[in-house]
Design an enzyme around this catalytic site. Structure first.
Site, PDB file in Angstrom:
ATOM      1  N   ARG A   4       0.811  -1.212   0.000  1.00 35.27           N
ATOM      2  CA  ARG A   4       0.000   0.000   0.000  1.00 35.27           C
ATOM      3  C   ARG A   4       0.847   1.267   0.000  1.00 35.27           C
ATOM      4  O   ARG A   4       1.861   1.353   0.686  1.00 35.27           O
ATOM      5  CB  ARG A   4      -0.944   0.001   1.212  1.00 35.27           C
ATOM      6  CG  ARG A   4      -2.058  -1.025   1.095  1.00 35.27           C
ATOM      7  CD  ARG A   4      -2.860  -1.162   2.381  1.00 35.27           C
ATOM      8  NE  ARG A   4      -4.040  -1.982   2.181  1.00 35.27           N
ATOM      9  CZ  ARG A   4      -4.038  -3.313   2.140  1.00 35.27           C
ATOM     10  NH1 ARG A   4      -2.901  -3.974   2.303  1.00 35.27           N
ATOM     11  NH2 ARG A   4      -5.151  -3.989   1.948  1.00 35.27           N
ATOM     12  N   HIS A  41       3.389 -13.030  -5.340  1.00 37.39           N
ATOM     13  CA  HIS A  41       2.232 -13.196  -4.441  1.00 37.39           C
ATOM     14  C   HIS A  41       1.752 -14.650  -4.434  1.00 37.39           C
ATOM     15  O   HIS A  41       0.546 -14.911  -4.540  1.00 37.39           O
ATOM     16  CB  HIS A  41       1.112 -12.254  -4.872  1.00 37.39           C
ATOM     17  CG  HIS A  41       0.279 -11.727  -3.749  1.00 37.39           C
ATOM     18  ND1 HIS A  41      -0.509 -12.536  -2.955  1.00 37.39           N
ATOM     19  CD2 HIS A  41       0.101 -10.470  -3.279  1.00 37.39           C
ATOM     20  CE1 HIS A  41      -1.139 -11.798  -2.069  1.00 37.39           C
ATOM     21  NE2 HIS A  41      -0.780 -10.531  -2.234  1.00 37.39           N
ATOM     22  N   ASN A  42       2.677 -15.598  -4.271  1.00 36.60           N
ATOM     23  CA  ASN A  42       2.280 -17.001  -4.129  1.00 36.60           C
ATOM     24  C   ASN A  42       1.590 -17.251  -2.795  1.00 36.60           C
ATOM     25  O   ASN A  42       1.964 -16.668  -1.771  1.00 36.60           O
ATOM     26  CB  ASN A  42       3.502 -17.913  -4.205  1.00 36.60           C
ATOM     27  CG  ASN A  42       3.933 -18.187  -5.624  1.00 36.60           C
ATOM     28  OD1 ASN A  42       3.204 -17.912  -6.572  1.00 36.60           O
ATOM     29  ND2 ASN A  42       5.130 -18.718  -5.788  1.00 36.60           N
ATOM     30  N   TYR A  43       0.618 -18.162  -2.812  1.00 37.40           N
ATOM     31  CA  TYR A  43      -0.072 -18.618  -1.610  1.00 37.40           C
ATOM     32  C   TYR A  43       0.356 -20.068  -1.369  1.00 37.40           C
ATOM     33  O   TYR A  43      -0.007 -20.960  -2.139  1.00 37.40           O
ATOM     34  CB  TYR A  43      -1.584 -18.561  -1.801  1.00 37.40           C
ATOM     35  CG  TYR A  43      -2.192 -17.178  -1.826  1.00 37.40           C
ATOM     36  CD1 TYR A  43      -3.082 -16.784  -0.824  1.00 37.40           C
ATOM     37  CD2 TYR A  43      -1.916 -16.269  -2.845  1.00 37.40           C
ATOM     38  CE1 TYR A  43      -3.671 -15.528  -0.839  1.00 37.40           C
ATOM     39  CE2 TYR A  43      -2.493 -15.007  -2.867  1.00 37.40           C
ATOM     40  CZ  TYR A  43      -3.372 -14.644  -1.855  1.00 37.40           C
ATOM     41  OH  TYR A  43      -3.944 -13.392  -1.872  1.00 37.40           O
ATOM     42  N   ASP A  64      -1.359 -10.684   8.888  1.00 34.83           N
ATOM     43  CA  ASP A  64      -1.337  -9.767   7.751  1.00 34.83           C
ATOM     44  C   ASP A  64      -0.534  -8.543   8.163  1.00 34.83           C
ATOM     45  O   ASP A  64      -1.083  -7.528   8.560  1.00 34.83           O
ATOM     46  CB  ASP A  64      -2.748  -9.376   7.311  1.00 34.83           C
ATOM     47  CG  ASP A  64      -2.754  -8.535   6.040  1.00 34.83           C
ATOM     48  OD1 ASP A  64      -1.675  -8.382   5.421  1.00 34.83           O
ATOM     49  OD2 ASP A  64      -3.827  -8.031   5.662  1.00 34.83           O
ATOM     50  N   GLU A  99       5.738 -12.378   1.003  1.00 33.85           N
ATOM     51  CA  GLU A  99       5.953 -11.368  -0.031  1.00 33.85           C
ATOM     52  C   GLU A  99       7.187 -10.539   0.311  1.00 33.85           C
ATOM     53  O   GLU A  99       7.120  -9.550   1.035  1.00 33.85           O
ATOM     54  CB  GLU A  99       4.716 -10.476  -0.151  1.00 33.85           C
ATOM     55  CG  GLU A  99       3.426 -11.238  -0.402  1.00 33.85           C
ATOM     56  CD  GLU A  99       2.194 -10.405  -0.132  1.00 33.85           C
ATOM     57  OE1 GLU A  99       2.113  -9.261  -0.637  1.00 33.85           O
ATOM     58  OE2 GLU A  99       1.302 -10.880   0.626  1.00 33.85           O
TER      59      GLU A  99
END
Length: 332
Positions: free
Chosen positions: A80, A176-178, A238, A296
């Site tokens: 952000r 941005h792998n999960y 997060d 990330e």
């Protein structure tokens, strides 16, 4: 006639999406050029069964509707930002929603079809994607050439971003792998360790306040390996952790499959994120609450507006690099 034209344009766009596979003795990687995205990553578990350790969609075309940025390359700025920034007295407004610019804007790098520059098979295979971002795209200055190389080296999955600009700009890329080391279900039964004692304080709009906090006694203290389900009052993670200790930055482990993953990077920070629920989608397996975890590796969020943070400026003649390694093994 108008509907036919729309159909033809749609079919042409879908045909631009390409899928590529590379493999070595230990790992198999499937990527697509849309968003330079990772679709599948296979590693064998303790029973020698192949496990897809990244959450993804079943079909390449499914990535056209991907609000959670699953598997994507993120840019020009990961995380952000406030609604703009100033460079050398010039203000650059950015696309924003309620004052927050997220993951590169309305159509960041995750929404672009990247070019395939090179694919190499063999013992240490790799695939390299490139994208050319024009001066003014999403409000950012400078013509930017960016590339990502996905490489398999033994049991390591390597992600290497590079970029150059012809005009001073801000840049902060990430993948941005999960991850889910069971390939399905939830990561609440995964063990996590994070080798840092600092994280950023966020405001209600999830922008950094500028304060750096200590993890001790907070829900973000993962200095000792612990199952996520055993974490007191676990409500997900997060946040942005600051890297200030020797590698690995983080270690993830699943007792069910025996798979361990160690994360290493040259970046100053890493955002760790466990989504509680996924958006509706055509996923590659059945997932439940807290389906996955993201690592990330990147610069600090909103660094262009936080003079005390490490700079994310990239100048003409300089080269940006973001190097991350995900080492897999079976824990003995």
């Amino acid at each position: 006639m108008q509907k036919d034209n729309i159909f033809l344009i749609s079919m042409k766009f879908f045909n631009l999406i390409q899928q590529h596979t590379i493999a070595n003795e230990h790992l198999k990687l499937v990527t697509i050029n849309h968003g330079a995205s990772v679709q599948k990553l296979f590693f064998k578990d303790v029973n020698n069964q192949e496990i897809n350790v990244v959450l993804g969609f079943k079909n390449p075309d499914d990535y056209l509707n991907n609000p959670a940025f699953i598997g994507n390359s993120i840019g020009r700025y990961a995380g952000r930002l406030k609604k703009g920034f100033t460079i050398n007295g010039d203000y650059y407004p950015l696309y924003h929603e309620e004052g927050v610019h997220l993951h590169g804007g309305k159509e960041g790098f995750s929404a672009k079809n990247w070019e395939v520059e090179e694919i190499k098979n063999g013992e240490n295979p790799f695939i390299k994607y490139t994208y050319y971002s024009k001066d003014g795209e999403e409000g950012y200055p400078g013509n930017l050439k960016v590339s990502v190389t996905y490489k398999l080296n033994g049991k390591s999955f390597i992600i290497f971003y590079e970029a150059e600009t012809d005009k001073t700009t801000h840049l902060n890329l990430t993948n941005h792998n999960y991850y889910n080391l069971n390939g399905k279900g939830s990561v609440r039964n995964h063990c996590l360790k994070v080798n840092t004692n600092q994280f950023l304080e966020f405001t209600p709009d999830k922008l950094p306040s500028g304060n750096i906090l200590n993890t001790t006694g907070t829900p973000y203290d993962f200095s000792k390996e612990e199952k996520l389900m055993d974490k007191k009052d676990f409500k997900g993670v997060d946040n942005c952790f600051l890297i200030n200790n020797p590698e690995p930055v983080a270690t993830l482990y699943s007792e069910s499959t025996g798979i361990e993953m160690k994360v290493k990077t040259n970046q100053p920070a890493i955002v760790i994120y466990t989504p509680q629920n996924l958006p509706a989608g055509n996923y590659n397996n059945s997932f439940s609450e807290f389906s996955s975890i993201c690592f990330e590796a990147q610069g600090y969020p909103d660094a262009p507006n936080q003079p005390e943070f490490p700079s994310t400026l990239l100048k003409k003649g300089e080269k940006y690099t973001n190097h991350s390694i995900f080492e897999f093994d079976i824990r003995s």
